[in-house]
Design an enzyme around this catalytic site. Sequence first.
Site, short mmCIF file in Angstrom:
data_model
loop_
_atom_site.label_atom_id
_atom_site.label_comp_id
_atom_site.label_asym_id
_atom_site.label_seq_id
_atom_site.Cartn_x
_atom_site.Cartn_y
_atom_site.Cartn_z
N LYS A 24 0.83 -1.21 0.00
CA LYS A 24 0.00 0.00 0.00
C LYS A 24 0.86 1.26 0.00
CE LYS A 24 -2.87 0.61 3.62
NZ LYS A 24 -2.67 1.89 4.31
N SER A 25 1.86 1.31 0.86
CA SER A 25 2.71 2.51 0.94
C SER A 25 3.41 2.76 -0.39
CB SER A 25 3.80 2.32 2.00
OG SER A 25 3.23 2.24 3.27
N ARG A 29 2.86 5.89 -3.33
CA ARG A 29 3.99 6.71 -3.77
C ARG A 29 4.23 6.56 -5.27
NH1 ARG A 29 4.21 5.67 1.53
NH2 ARG A 29 5.45 6.96 2.95
N GLY A 97 -5.38 7.60 5.57
CA GLY A 97 -4.52 8.60 6.21
C GLY A 97 -3.30 8.92 5.35
N GLN A 172 4.59 9.15 7.25
CA GLN A 172 3.64 10.01 6.53
C GLN A 172 4.06 11.46 6.66
OE1 GLN A 172 -0.22 9.03 8.12
NE2 GLN A 172 -0.35 7.11 6.98
N ASP A 324 2.14 -1.12 11.92
CA ASP A 324 0.81 -1.59 11.51
C ASP A 324 0.54 -3.05 11.88
OD1 ASP A 324 0.18 0.86 10.43
OD2 ASP A 324 0.87 0.35 8.42
N LYS A 351 -4.58 5.45 14.83
CA LYS A 351 -4.63 4.81 13.50
C LYS A 351 -6.10 4.80 13.03
CE LYS A 351 -0.26 4.07 13.01
NZ LYS A 351 0.48 4.82 11.98
N ARG A 355 -6.37 1.27 17.95
CA ARG A 355 -6.09 -0.16 17.80
C ARG A 355 -5.74 -0.85 19.11
NH1 ARG A 355 -2.98 0.06 11.92
NH2 ARG A 355 -4.93 0.03 10.76
C1 S3P Z 1 2.52 4.81 6.21
C2 S3P Z 1 3.08 5.15 7.41
C3 S3P Z 1 2.55 4.70 8.71
C4 S3P Z 1 1.59 3.53 8.56
C5 S3P Z 1 0.63 3.73 7.44
C6 S3P Z 1 1.34 3.93 6.13
C7 S3P Z 1 3.11 5.34 4.96
O1 S3P Z 1 1.83 5.76 9.30
O2 S3P Z 1 0.88 3.32 9.77
O3 S3P Z 1 -0.23 2.61 7.35
O4 S3P Z 1 2.78 4.85 3.88
O5 S3P Z 1 3.94 6.25 5.05
P1 S3P Z 1 2.57 6.87 10.24
O6 S3P Z 1 3.49 7.61 9.38
O7 S3P Z 1 1.45 7.72 10.77
O8 S3P Z 1 3.24 6.07 11.31
#
Ligand code: S3P
Length: 442
Positions: A24-25, A29, A97, A172, A324, A351, A355
């Site tokens: 996902k991350s 990007r 988020g 993030q 996560d 989150k 959680r």
């Molecule tokens: C993510 C960073 C994490 C993670 C989120 C994805 C990212 O959040 O919990 O699921 O893709 O950069 P945080 O940066 O708030 O820790």
Amino acid sequence: MNSNALTSRKCTSLNGHARVAGDKSISHRAIMFGALAIGETIISGLLEGEDVLHTAQAMRAMGAKISHGDDGLWRVHGVGIGGLQEPSQVLDMGNSGTSARLLMGLVGGHNITATFTGDASLVKRPMGRVIKPLEKMGATFLSRSNDRLPLTVKGAENTLAIEYKLPVASAQVKSAIMLAGLNAAGITTIIETHPTRDHSENMLRHFGVDVKVEELKGGASAVHLQGHQELQGCAIDVPSDPSSAAFPVVAALITKGSEITLPNVGINPRRDGVFITLQEMGADLRYENIQTQAGERVATIIASSKNPLKGITVPKSRVPSMIDEFPILAVAAALAQGTTKMTGLKELRVKESDRLLMMANGLKACGVDLEMGEDSLIIHGNGKAPKGGVCIETALDHRIAMSFLVLGCASNEPIQIDDASPIKTSFPDFIELMNDLGADIG
Ligand code: S3P
């Protein structure tokens, strides 16, 4: 009962090969950087989950051309740094988020205005952590009280490069500042005391951008990014998401007679804390065929139920690399023999749901002995399957939903979750994949 309720029943075993959904991350990007690049970016293995689709929709609204071919490939034609158009509608980030925070950075660094909103979970989450540095870079914000969505960002006319020490370990926030910094004159520096996932750094390099990472004293690091460098469109093969892979992995570890093989899973050392922790708990889990793909380490993961799990203390310093994965680790801990101590978990409270609370409540209802603190969870396992036989509230949180469905594979009585729909945000074929391996979820 909600029509999205699902029940997971004890299964005989999980066996076979499965290709877990894309990271996902990295998918977020790939779309964002592709949309900022010159030329075409071709993405294979993109996670087609709702969160990433929200990012793609927002980037289209800001001028990028994004298409999804019958060949499964996603093609992105970017606008170039500084070339984003102002979106004419409110940007709905759904449950995501990462979309909200990273895109606030992108808009904050461009001379455009955009309004962001999200679902009932996202509008509760804190945005001040990105607003603060982006204001220093010249953006202005109008938000609901306590820096919550919906909010409007007016991007900087001339984005300022800043030096910023992250007050929370958050990739993030780091990435939002980097995205704004791409359109700043000068070098943007972000200092992390507890280094977080570095997919933005890795992928920017893959797009031809020079990003310097300096190791500092005590495990801290600094990212230096010179603004106004062009990104060159490229090919990206997105690996499977270790955060998603952790669900079938734990299911296999806790269900007798199981052995599963998951190819091409991301094992970036800033992401694979959960696998290291499970190995320390005694799990039969190994990496094979380790390779590098678009700047990311990947491997085939093989996990079996051969070894019993034992309780351990998870080092606090490891938290960012498995942020996560605590919900699913808590499930493994519930089946382990002995006490598992997890500390430094304050971030889990903000989150997609709280959680810490959701896991503590749900596991307790299943008959697990545990103690929850302000930022800790201590689980006393007895090496036996918990009772189950309850319906779990998931509070629009995909990882809570999947964790309890995994627990249902081994619990004595079935476990129901009240709403499986959030699973589509990150792992759309989770149920099918689990049932193909041998789970009984329906
Ligand atoms: C993510 C960073 C994490 C993670 C989120 C994805 C990212 O959040 O919990 O699921 O893709 O950069 P945080 O940066 O708030 O820790």
